[in-house]
Scaffold this active site. Structure first.
Site, PDB file in Angstrom:
ATOM      1  CD  GLU A   1      -2.574  -1.209   2.703  1.00  0.00           C
ATOM      2  OE1 GLU A   1      -2.273  -0.386   3.583  1.00  0.00           O
ATOM      3  OE2 GLU A   1      -3.436  -2.075   2.863  1.00  0.00           O
TER       4      GLU A   1
ATOM      5  CB  CYS B   1      -4.485  35.139  12.062  1.00  0.00           C
ATOM      6  SG  CYS B   1      -4.515  36.557  10.973  1.00  0.00           S
TER       7      CYS B   1
END
Ligand code: PLP
Length: 419
Positions: free
Chosen positions: A276, A344
């Site tokens: 995988e 921010c």
């Protein structure tokens, strides 16, 4: 190796200058290279040349863009999915259901039904409770599911804690010592054909020793299960092979070293091996292209403020990940700077006191090795539309995911009747 190179002073993705993509599609944007993806598939396959008929199921979570998945489908890969959404994306990209493995610790009954109806190749189950649910769903549909149990080998992969998955107290897999009992229970359940064993200990692995230890435990378990009368025909060894992010640190083991280790450990297992890989296929096949908004004076080093934020590339703030950050048109000068986005949060810092190509406002910058766990983890924090993606093939390129307009975000919010 990848196909992002400076030609005539400009970084190209294959035959396309990144300046052209930035001008026509805007920034920030992810850019993938087809030739690099195809090369990595070839290298991974060659590394497994000593293994009969490997089943390579790309970990869709690493990059689920349909164009990327279709490229991999064309190269003959299957898919490892962890949600109904990933399953549908893999199918939409042309990956045959029989080549799909369904992993994940929290599959719902609906997702199980989807996998069963599609006729996927294998369910990797992570608990007896999950086996009981799948049995119910399968019998209600009159279908039988091929299943493996993912075992937790209690091995520390030695990678970042948030992407380590094989320690005893991690949420993944069946407690190793209880695995034989789990197979006995699954064998009693209708609608299940428990014929596989699976393991996956983490991502960005830079040492083969933990993987070898985990695979050895799988080998012991296969023998125990056979002794208990089970027929075991597949062993899924997961993904995890690391990629080189930082050219200044030793490279992770090569796919060839990994393949040799696997061939050695699994000799005589007499199963079909499933792999995988995610990051190793697409990591170096993508860059995030961003433009410098301004260079702001700092106390110690200047801040290079780029137009990509942690919402577009989460890895540095989530995993302290290191990405090579290069000018698209380097002028030969370097400086030490902090590279930050406009979000921010102080966490919106891509690199601190980094020696890099000298850049100024308006310059383009490429974050290298951003093809895995990049765009797929993007979000809309600070009301920034989802980042777009483009793919290059030779001299051609195309946007394969549009920039999400802010109007789409606003429209998705609904006002309650009292406002
Ligand atoms: N398989 C499973 C079950 C995973 O959870 C992951 C990611 O952690 C992968 C495969 C792919 O890992 P990588 O991208 O490191 O190859």
């Amino acid at each position: 190796m990848d196909h992002f190179e400076i030609k005539d002073g400009v970084m190209h993705a294959e035959g396309v200058p990144l300046t052209r993509i930035a001008e026509e599609a805007g920034t920030p944007i992810y850019v993938y290279s087809t030739a690099t993806i195809e090369r990595h598939v070839r290298v991974f396959r060659e590394a497994l040349a000593g293994i009969a008929d490997p089943w390579i199921a790309f970990a869709v979570k690493a990059n689920p863009n349909r164009a990327v998945l279709a490229t991999l489908a064309k190269a003959g890969l299957g898919a490892d999915v962890v949600s109904g959404g990933e399953l549908m994306r893999a199918r939409a990209a042309g990956i045959p259901a029989a080549k799909i493995v369904f992993s994940g610790v929290g599959k719902t009954a609906e997702e199980m039904a989807l996998g069963l109806k599609e006729g996927i190749g294998q369910f990797n189950l992570e608990s007896v409770e999950e086996a009981e649910m799948l049995s119910e769903v399968a019998t209600s549909l009159g279908l039988t599911a091929k299943v493996a149990f993912r075992i937790n080998p209690d091995v520390d992969a030695g990678t970042h804690s948030k992407i380590s998955t094989g320690r005893a107290d991690d949420k993944f897999g069946i407690v190793y010592d209880r695995a034989v009992a789990a197979y006995a229970r699954a064998a009693e359940l209708p609608g299940l054909d428990p014929t596989g064993v699976a393991v996956h200990i983490g991502s960005q692995l830079t040492d083969l020793t933990p993987s070898r230890a985990a695979f050895e435990r799988v080998g012991v378990l296969i023998a125990e299960l056979r002794a208990a009368g089970h027929t075991i025909t597949t062993a899924d060894l997961g993904g995890g092979l690391g990629v080189p992010y930082n050219p200044a640190v030793p490279a992770p083991p090569s796919p060839a070293d990994y393949g040799a280790m696997v061939a050695d450990v699994t000799a005589g297992w007499d199963v079909r091996l499933i792999f995988e890989p995610g990051r190793v296929i697409v990591g170096n096949a993508g860059v995030m292209l961003t433009r410098v908004i301004r260079v702001k004076e700092g106390k110690t080093y200047p801040f290079v403020v780029v137009d990509a934020g942690m919402n577009d590339l989460l890895r540095p703030s989530l995993y302290d990940a290191w990405h090579n950050i290069r000018a698209v048109e380097p002028n030969g000068d370097t400086f030490i700077a902090n590279i930050v986005g406009p979000i921010c949060e102080t966490g919106d810092t891509f690199a601190r006191s980094r020696e890099m190509d000298k850049v100024e406002a308006g310059d383009l910058v490429a974050f290298m090795t951003a093809g895995a766990y990049g765009a797929t983890m993007a979000n809309t924090y600070n009301s920034r539309g989802l980042v777009p993606e483009a793919i290059v093939s030779g001299e051609e390129w195309a946007v394969v995911r549009d920039r999400q307009p802010i109007e789409a975000l606003i429209e998705a919010d609904k006002l309650p009747p009292w406002l």
